[in-house]
Write a protein that holds these residues in place. Structure first.
Motif, short mmCIF file in Angstrom:
data_model
loop_
_atom_site.label_atom_id
_atom_site.label_comp_id
_atom_site.label_asym_id
_atom_site.label_seq_id
_atom_site.Cartn_x
_atom_site.Cartn_y
_atom_site.Cartn_z
N VAL A 1 0.81 -1.36 0.04
CA VAL A 1 -0.43 -0.11 0.43
C VAL A 1 0.75 0.95 0.03
O VAL A 1 1.95 1.72 -0.09
CB VAL A 1 -0.82 -0.21 1.49
CG1 VAL A 1 -2.27 -1.42 0.87
CG2 VAL A 1 0.11 0.31 2.15
N PHE A 2 0.19 2.44 -0.24
CA PHE A 2 0.28 3.76 -0.16
C PHE A 2 0.98 4.61 1.29
O PHE A 2 0.08 4.33 2.17
CB PHE A 2 0.14 4.78 -1.08
CG PHE A 2 0.86 5.84 -1.04
CD1 PHE A 2 2.52 6.03 -1.75
CD2 PHE A 2 0.82 7.32 -0.35
CE1 PHE A 2 2.80 7.00 -2.07
CE2 PHE A 2 2.01 8.88 -0.43
CZ PHE A 2 3.05 8.28 -1.71
N ASP A 3 2.26 3.73 2.08
CA ASP A 3 2.36 4.98 3.00
C ASP A 3 2.73 6.74 3.30
O ASP A 3 3.24 6.51 2.39
CB ASP A 3 4.01 3.97 3.04
CG ASP A 3 4.26 4.46 5.22
OD1 ASP A 3 3.19 5.21 5.83
OD2 ASP A 3 5.47 4.97 5.57
N THR A 4 1.49 7.27 3.14
CA THR A 4 1.78 8.67 4.01
C THR A 4 3.20 9.16 4.52
O THR A 4 3.69 10.16 4.02
CB THR A 4 0.25 8.79 4.61
OG1 THR A 4 -0.59 8.74 4.04
CG2 THR A 4 1.26 10.36 4.78
N GLY A 5 3.79 7.99 5.49
CA GLY A 5 4.65 8.88 5.76
C GLY A 5 6.50 8.79 5.60
O GLY A 5 7.13 10.11 5.09
N THR A 6 5.91 8.04 4.55
CA THR A 6 7.05 8.00 3.62
C THR A 6 7.27 8.34 1.89
O THR A 6 8.19 8.17 1.25
CB THR A 6 8.15 6.85 3.20
OG1 THR A 6 7.47 5.34 3.11
CG2 THR A 6 8.60 5.94 5.13
N SER B 1 7.23 14.36 10.42
CA SER B 1 7.64 12.86 9.57
C SER B 1 6.19 12.28 9.35
O SER B 1 6.21 11.41 7.78
CB SER B 1 8.39 12.15 10.09
OG SER B 1 9.41 12.43 10.84
N VAL B 2 5.39 12.41 9.69
CA VAL B 2 3.82 11.61 8.64
C VAL B 2 3.07 12.95 8.09
O VAL B 2 3.03 12.25 6.71
CB VAL B 2 2.37 11.63 9.84
CG1 VAL B 2 1.40 10.99 8.86
CG2 VAL B 2 2.87 10.69 10.98
N SER B 3 2.91 14.10 8.12
CA SER B 3 2.59 14.98 7.21
C SER B 3 3.39 15.91 6.46
O SER B 3 2.93 15.40 4.71
CB SER B 3 1.56 15.86 7.57
OG SER B 3 2.57 16.97 8.69
N HIS B 4 4.89 16.53 6.84
CA HIS B 4 5.95 16.74 5.50
C HIS B 4 5.44 18.18 5.62
O HIS B 4 5.91 18.73 4.42
CB HIS B 4 5.98 15.76 4.29
CG HIS B 4 6.78 14.49 4.69
ND1 HIS B 4 7.94 14.37 5.19
CD2 HIS B 4 5.84 13.54 4.42
CE1 HIS B 4 7.89 12.63 5.46
NE2 HIS B 4 6.39 12.20 4.87
N ASP B 5 4.70 18.63 6.46
CA ASP B 5 3.58 20.18 6.25
C ASP B 5 4.91 20.95 6.83
O ASP B 5 5.46 20.69 7.40
CB ASP B 5 2.64 19.74 6.44
CG ASP B 5 1.43 19.29 5.76
OD1 ASP B 5 1.18 19.52 4.67
OD2 ASP B 5 0.49 19.34 7.02
N ASP B 6 4.88 22.53 6.27
CA ASP B 6 5.62 23.65 7.15
C ASP B 6 4.58 24.16 7.42
O ASP B 6 3.67 23.81 7.88
CB ASP B 6 6.25 24.22 5.49
CG ASP B 6 4.72 25.47 4.88
OD1 ASP B 6 3.87 25.30 5.44
OD2 ASP B 6 5.09 25.18 3.59
N ARG B 7 5.40 24.58 8.35
CA ARG B 7 4.75 25.30 9.75
C ARG B 7 3.73 26.09 9.08
O ARG B 7 2.97 26.27 9.83
CB ARG B 7 5.73 26.21 10.89
CG ARG B 7 6.51 25.13 11.59
CD ARG B 7 5.98 24.37 12.15
NE ARG B 7 6.92 22.38 12.44
CZ ARG B 7 7.47 22.64 14.39
NH1 ARG B 7 7.18 23.82 14.95
NH2 ARG B 7 8.50 21.83 13.96
N ALA B 8 3.42 26.32 7.80
CA ALA B 8 2.53 27.56 8.18
C ALA B 8 1.27 27.18 8.24
O ALA B 8 0.19 27.02 7.93
CB ALA B 8 3.13 28.37 6.49
N THR B 9 1.73 25.73 6.73
CA THR B 9 0.12 25.21 6.57
C THR B 9 0.08 24.04 7.95
O THR B 9 -1.52 24.24 7.88
CB THR B 9 1.27 24.08 5.73
OG1 THR B 9 1.37 24.24 4.86
CG2 THR B 9 0.55 22.70 5.38
N MET B 10 0.73 24.07 8.99
CA MET B 10 0.33 23.23 10.30
C MET B 10 -0.45 24.35 10.91
O MET B 10 -1.67 23.75 11.19
CB MET B 10 1.37 23.01 10.76
CG MET B 10 1.97 21.54 10.09
SD MET B 10 3.73 20.95 11.24
CE MET B 10 3.99 19.90 10.46
N ALA B 11 -0.25 25.52 10.93
CA ALA B 11 -1.16 26.83 11.63
C ALA B 11 -2.70 26.54 10.86
O ALA B 11 -3.59 27.13 11.95
CB ALA B 11 -0.35 28.29 11.68
#
Length: 419
Positions: A21-26, A172-182
């Motif tokens: 399956v496709f792993d979002t984390g990696t 490590s799960v999302s790989h989002d930057d902090r602006a996207t996280m906020a």
């Protein structure tokens, strides 16, 4: 909390393959071989109001496929699912409707059970509510406070520090930057504008008691109730063991929910939450993502009330790859109904022992599902199988001559072709 009844699965004489399956984390394919012929699956459950819409159903059918494919490969599956039976959205709906929050939660959980039974979704061995897990959650939050991975505001609310050094690292799960996280935190249940927090995306672990809201004894934390993300970390640890082989849910849970749950696990137990993260696509209706906030929900229970066969609903769900976003239309029901009729006719015609055809079709089904749970390809294989019998009369008897395609369809895809 009770689960729901398990459908009877046909026993096939041969076995299949473990899936990749496709792993979002990696961000890459991963073969889900499990450990010692066992596999742990944790899927985030509903917050019980407005259950069960097709977005919910698509997620639980997707992980039902994984459960079935794992079982077909000979693995023992430990499946755990939570239900967030106390949370702000539930309390807000209860207040708006004048219904006690406990009554609202239980009625929607029971409706969810009925929908899952109708869709022939294999139940989790452990179906766990937040309310019954408060003591364990309190203990975990106390541990995080003691280790300085969490801190308490003046009002008694407890927050997790995302700056806590952990392995794997935060993000490590999302790989989002902090602006996207906020941005996503504000949109998906977070409170980035709360004053006094170390970091605006620090998530709530324990909400101190408020007047008019339910609360529990929080030990050293004081009275209150759990935050959202920590519940899944604790329940997964207690009932499946960390790390689970797969943590699953909709793609809207990647951040903040799964990212934060993973961070809590790493800080609390010094272990990853999961080896693999799998996420399902979003289901839309009338041009927008189906969501409670937009009010554009298509409920499984309402479709059933209208006389739609649950196997038609399941066919619609399986006709879309689990990772794809898609839009629901009434035409999809019509198409699925026609396909299901053709497959049922083929199942009734399987009297003659065409072992070569049967073995070939079952092998192709297994191959497609082992390849990232490719259910659309599997349904296409069934269409080709049905064409062999399109002009054949239904058989009066069904001789015993090896695995029947209809049994494999039941075991692997959860579609009952005999009803």
């Amino acid at each position: 909390m009770k689960s729901w009844s398990e459908p009877q699965l046909p026993r096939l004489t041969s076995s299949g393959k473990v899936p990749t399956v496709f792993d979002t984390g990696t961000r890459s394919p991963r073969r889900l071989k499990g450990r010692d012929q066992a596999a742990g699956l944790y899927v985030c459950g509903i917050t019980p109001y407005d259950a069960t819409h097709l977005g919910h159903a698509a997620t639980y059918v997707a992980f039902d496929l994984l459960n079935r494919v794992w079982r077909d490969a000979g693995l023992d599956v430990v499946y755990v699912q939570n239900t967030t039976d106390v949370d702000d959205p539930l309390l807000e709906r209860a207040n708006a409707t004048g219904v006690d929050w406990r009554e609202l939660a239980e009625s929607q959980i029971e409706l969810f059970r009925e929908d899952m039974t109708a869709l022939r979704v294999l139940p989790p061995q452990n179906y766990i509510g937040v309310v019954e897990s408060v003591d364990q959650i309190v203990a975990a939050v106390e541990d995080l406070v003691e280790s300085r991975a969490a801190y308490t505001l003046d009002n008694g609310d407890v927050y997790y520090r995302v700056s806590t050094p952990i392995n794997p690292p935060f993000g490590s799960v999302s790989h989002d930057d902090r602006a996207t996280m906020a941005k996503l935190s504000a949109e998906r249940g977070g409170d980035p504008d709360t004053p006094g927090k170390d970091n605006q995306i620090d998530p709530l672990l324990w909400k101190a008691a408020r007047e008019g809201e339910p609360s529990w004894d929080g030990g050293k934390l004081g009275p209150g109730r759990p935050g959202w993300h920590i519940e899944c970390t604790v329940i997964a640890n207690n009932y499946a063991g960390l790390p689970v082989d797969v943590q699953g849910g909709g793609s809207d849970l990647v951040f903040p929910h799964h990212e934060m749950s993973a961070a809590h696990a790493a800080a609390w137990k010094q272990t990853p939450l999961a080896r693999t993260y799998m996420h399902t696509g979003m289901v839309g209706y009338q041009g927008e993502k189906m969501s409670k906030s937009k009010g554009n929900l298509v409920l499984v229970s309402k479709l059933r009330e209208q006389g739609v066969d649950p196997m038609v609903i399941r066919t619609v769900l399986l006709s879309n790859h689990y990772r794809s976003d898609w839009i629901f239309t009434d035409e999809l029901l019509e198409s699925a109904s026609a396909r299901l009729r053709a497959w049922k006719h083929a199942a009734m015609c399987e009297a003659e022992c065409r072992e070569g055809l049967r073995g070939h079709i079952i092998g192709l089904l297994r191959e497609s599902l082992a390849d990232d749970l490719d259910s659309p390809r599997a349904l296409g294989i069934l269409d080709e199988w049905a064409e062999h019998y399109a002009d054949s009369p239904a058989a009066e008897t069904a001789p015993v001559c090896g695995d029947r395609v209809a049994d494999a369809v039941d075991a692997l895809l959860g579609l009952d072709l005999h009803s």
